[in-house]
Design a protein around this motif. Structure first.
Motif, PDB file in Angstrom:
ATOM      1  N   LEU A  12      27.348  18.474  42.020  1.00 41.85           N
ATOM      2  CA  LEU A  12      28.020  17.911  43.194  1.00 41.85           C
ATOM      3  C   LEU A  12      27.031  17.422  44.250  1.00 41.85           C
ATOM      4  O   LEU A  12      27.316  16.467  44.972  1.00 41.85           O
ATOM      5  CB  LEU A  12      28.954  18.949  43.827  1.00 41.85           C
ATOM      6  CG  LEU A  12      30.216  19.285  43.047  1.00 41.85           C
ATOM      7  CD1 LEU A  12      30.897  20.496  43.665  1.00 41.85           C
ATOM      8  CD2 LEU A  12      31.142  18.097  43.013  1.00 41.85           C
ATOM      9  N   ALA A  13      25.889  18.053  44.349  1.00 45.25           N
ATOM     10  CA  ALA A  13      24.910  17.678  45.373  1.00 45.25           C
ATOM     11  C   ALA A  13      24.429  16.243  45.208  1.00 45.25           C
ATOM     12  O   ALA A  13      24.081  15.594  46.190  1.00 45.25           O
ATOM     13  CB  ALA A  13      23.727  18.645  45.338  1.00 45.25           C
ATOM     14  N   HIS A  19      30.965  20.701  49.268  1.00 48.71           N
ATOM     15  CA  HIS A  19      30.616  19.472  48.542  1.00 48.71           C
ATOM     16  C   HIS A  19      31.857  18.691  48.131  1.00 48.71           C
ATOM     17  O   HIS A  19      31.877  17.463  48.217  1.00 48.71           O
ATOM     18  CB  HIS A  19      29.783  19.798  47.300  1.00 48.71           C
ATOM     19  CG  HIS A  19      28.338  20.044  47.584  1.00 48.71           C
ATOM     20  ND1 HIS A  19      27.519  19.123  48.184  1.00 48.71           N
ATOM     21  CD2 HIS A  19      27.570  21.137  47.351  1.00 48.71           C
ATOM     22  CE1 HIS A  19      26.305  19.610  48.301  1.00 48.71           C
ATOM     23  NE2 HIS A  19      26.313  20.849  47.803  1.00 48.71           N
ATOM     24  N   VAL A  20      32.899  19.379  47.690  1.00 44.15           N
ATOM     25  CA  VAL A  20      34.111  18.691  47.244  1.00 44.15           C
ATOM     26  C   VAL A  20      34.770  17.953  48.410  1.00 44.15           C
ATOM     27  O   VAL A  20      35.180  16.805  48.280  1.00 44.15           O
ATOM     28  CB  VAL A  20      35.095  19.669  46.569  1.00 44.15           C
ATOM     29  CG1 VAL A  20      36.451  19.028  46.365  1.00 44.15           C
ATOM     30  CG2 VAL A  20      34.531  20.149  45.249  1.00 44.15           C
ATOM     31  N   VAL A  21      34.829  18.582  49.561  1.00 43.52           N
ATOM     32  CA  VAL A  21      35.414  17.924  50.735  1.00 43.52           C
ATOM     33  C   VAL A  21      34.552  16.729  51.147  1.00 43.52           C
ATOM     34  O   VAL A  21      35.066  15.695  51.556  1.00 43.52           O
ATOM     35  CB  VAL A  21      35.584  18.931  51.900  1.00 43.52           C
ATOM     36  CG1 VAL A  21      35.954  18.228  53.182  1.00 43.52           C
ATOM     37  CG2 VAL A  21      36.633  19.959  51.536  1.00 43.52           C
ATOM     38  N   ARG A  22      33.261  16.823  50.975  1.00 43.22           N
ATOM     39  CA  ARG A  22      32.351  15.730  51.321  1.00 43.22           C
ATOM     40  C   ARG A  22      32.545  14.532  50.392  1.00 43.22           C
ATOM     41  O   ARG A  22      32.552  13.386  50.839  1.00 43.22           O
ATOM     42  CB  ARG A  22      30.900  16.224  51.238  1.00 43.22           C
ATOM     43  CG  ARG A  22      29.854  15.160  51.524  1.00 43.22           C
ATOM     44  CD  ARG A  22      28.444  15.720  51.368  1.00 43.22           C
ATOM     45  NE  ARG A  22      28.152  16.206  50.031  1.00 43.22           N
ATOM     46  CZ  ARG A  22      27.843  15.423  48.988  1.00 43.22           C
ATOM     47  NH1 ARG A  22      27.809  14.112  49.123  1.00 43.22           N
ATOM     48  NH2 ARG A  22      27.575  15.951  47.811  1.00 43.22           N
ATOM     49  N   LEU A  28      40.322  12.055  45.151  1.00 40.05           N
ATOM     50  CA  LEU A  28      40.898  13.377  44.927  1.00 40.05           C
ATOM     51  C   LEU A  28      39.952  14.192  44.073  1.00 40.05           C
ATOM     52  O   LEU A  28      39.279  13.650  43.203  1.00 40.05           O
ATOM     53  CB  LEU A  28      42.249  13.228  44.213  1.00 40.05           C
ATOM     54  CG  LEU A  28      42.989  14.473  43.794  1.00 40.05           C
ATOM     55  CD1 LEU A  28      43.514  15.215  45.012  1.00 40.05           C
ATOM     56  CD2 LEU A  28      44.130  14.117  42.870  1.00 40.05           C
ATOM     57  N   ALA A  29      39.921  15.493  44.301  1.00 37.69           N
ATOM     58  CA  ALA A  29      39.121  16.389  43.470  1.00 37.69           C
ATOM     59  C   ALA A  29      39.994  17.538  42.984  1.00 37.69           C
ATOM     60  O   ALA A  29      40.750  18.116  43.751  1.00 37.69           O
ATOM     61  CB  ALA A  29      37.944  16.938  44.260  1.00 37.69           C
ATOM     62  N   ALA A  74      31.875  28.706  49.005  1.00 31.10           N
ATOM     63  CA  ALA A  74      31.614  27.929  50.226  1.00 31.10           C
ATOM     64  C   ALA A  74      30.862  26.635  49.912  1.00 31.10           C
ATOM     65  O   ALA A  74      31.211  25.561  50.416  1.00 31.10           O
ATOM     66  CB  ALA A  74      30.844  28.765  51.234  1.00 31.10           C
ATOM     67  N   ALA A  75      29.846  26.704  49.075  1.00 35.96           N
ATOM     68  CA  ALA A  75      29.060  25.515  48.749  1.00 35.96           C
ATOM     69  C   ALA A  75      29.893  24.502  47.959  1.00 35.96           C
ATOM     70  O   ALA A  75      29.857  23.305  48.246  1.00 35.96           O
ATOM     71  CB  ALA A  75      27.817  25.906  47.958  1.00 35.96           C
TER      72      ALA A  75
END
Length: 104
Positions: free
Chosen positions: A62-63, A89-92, A72-73, A84-85
């Protein structure tokens, strides 16, 4: 007792020429389960619409994804230490920040 309500409801993505084929990120090892989360979505005008799906098995990938590169994810439940990480990343990378967690 009534049935619990889902945490996330899949909302239709606004129609626009740029979103003719919405891009969807599927993150997890069990791809059939992730695809079942999308059953019946998206529908516009009463008919199904094609979408472009990208599968990623490892959350570390994801990074390297660009911001707002998916509409959408759908993710499999991440391990406790990674929550949290992964969510960050998914929201980003997801434009609307819509997330469905599929149990493995």
């Amino acid at each position: 007792m009534s049935c619990p309500r889902p945490i996330v409801c899949l909302a239709p993505i606004p129609a626009s020429p740029a979103l003719r084929h919405p891009r969807i990120l599927l993150l997890g090892h069990h791809q059939p389960t992730l695809l079942r989360c999308l059953d019946g979505w998206p529908r516009r005008g009463g008919r199904a619409t094609a979408f472009v799906a990208r599968f990623i098995a490892e959350p570390s990938a994801l990074a390297g994804l660009a911001d707002d590169s998916f509409e959408l994810a759908v993710i499999q439940a991440p391990r406790g230490a990674d929550v949290a990480a992964v969510i960050g990343h998914v929201v980003r990378v997801a434009r609307q920040g819509l997330i469905t967690v599929a149990a493995a």
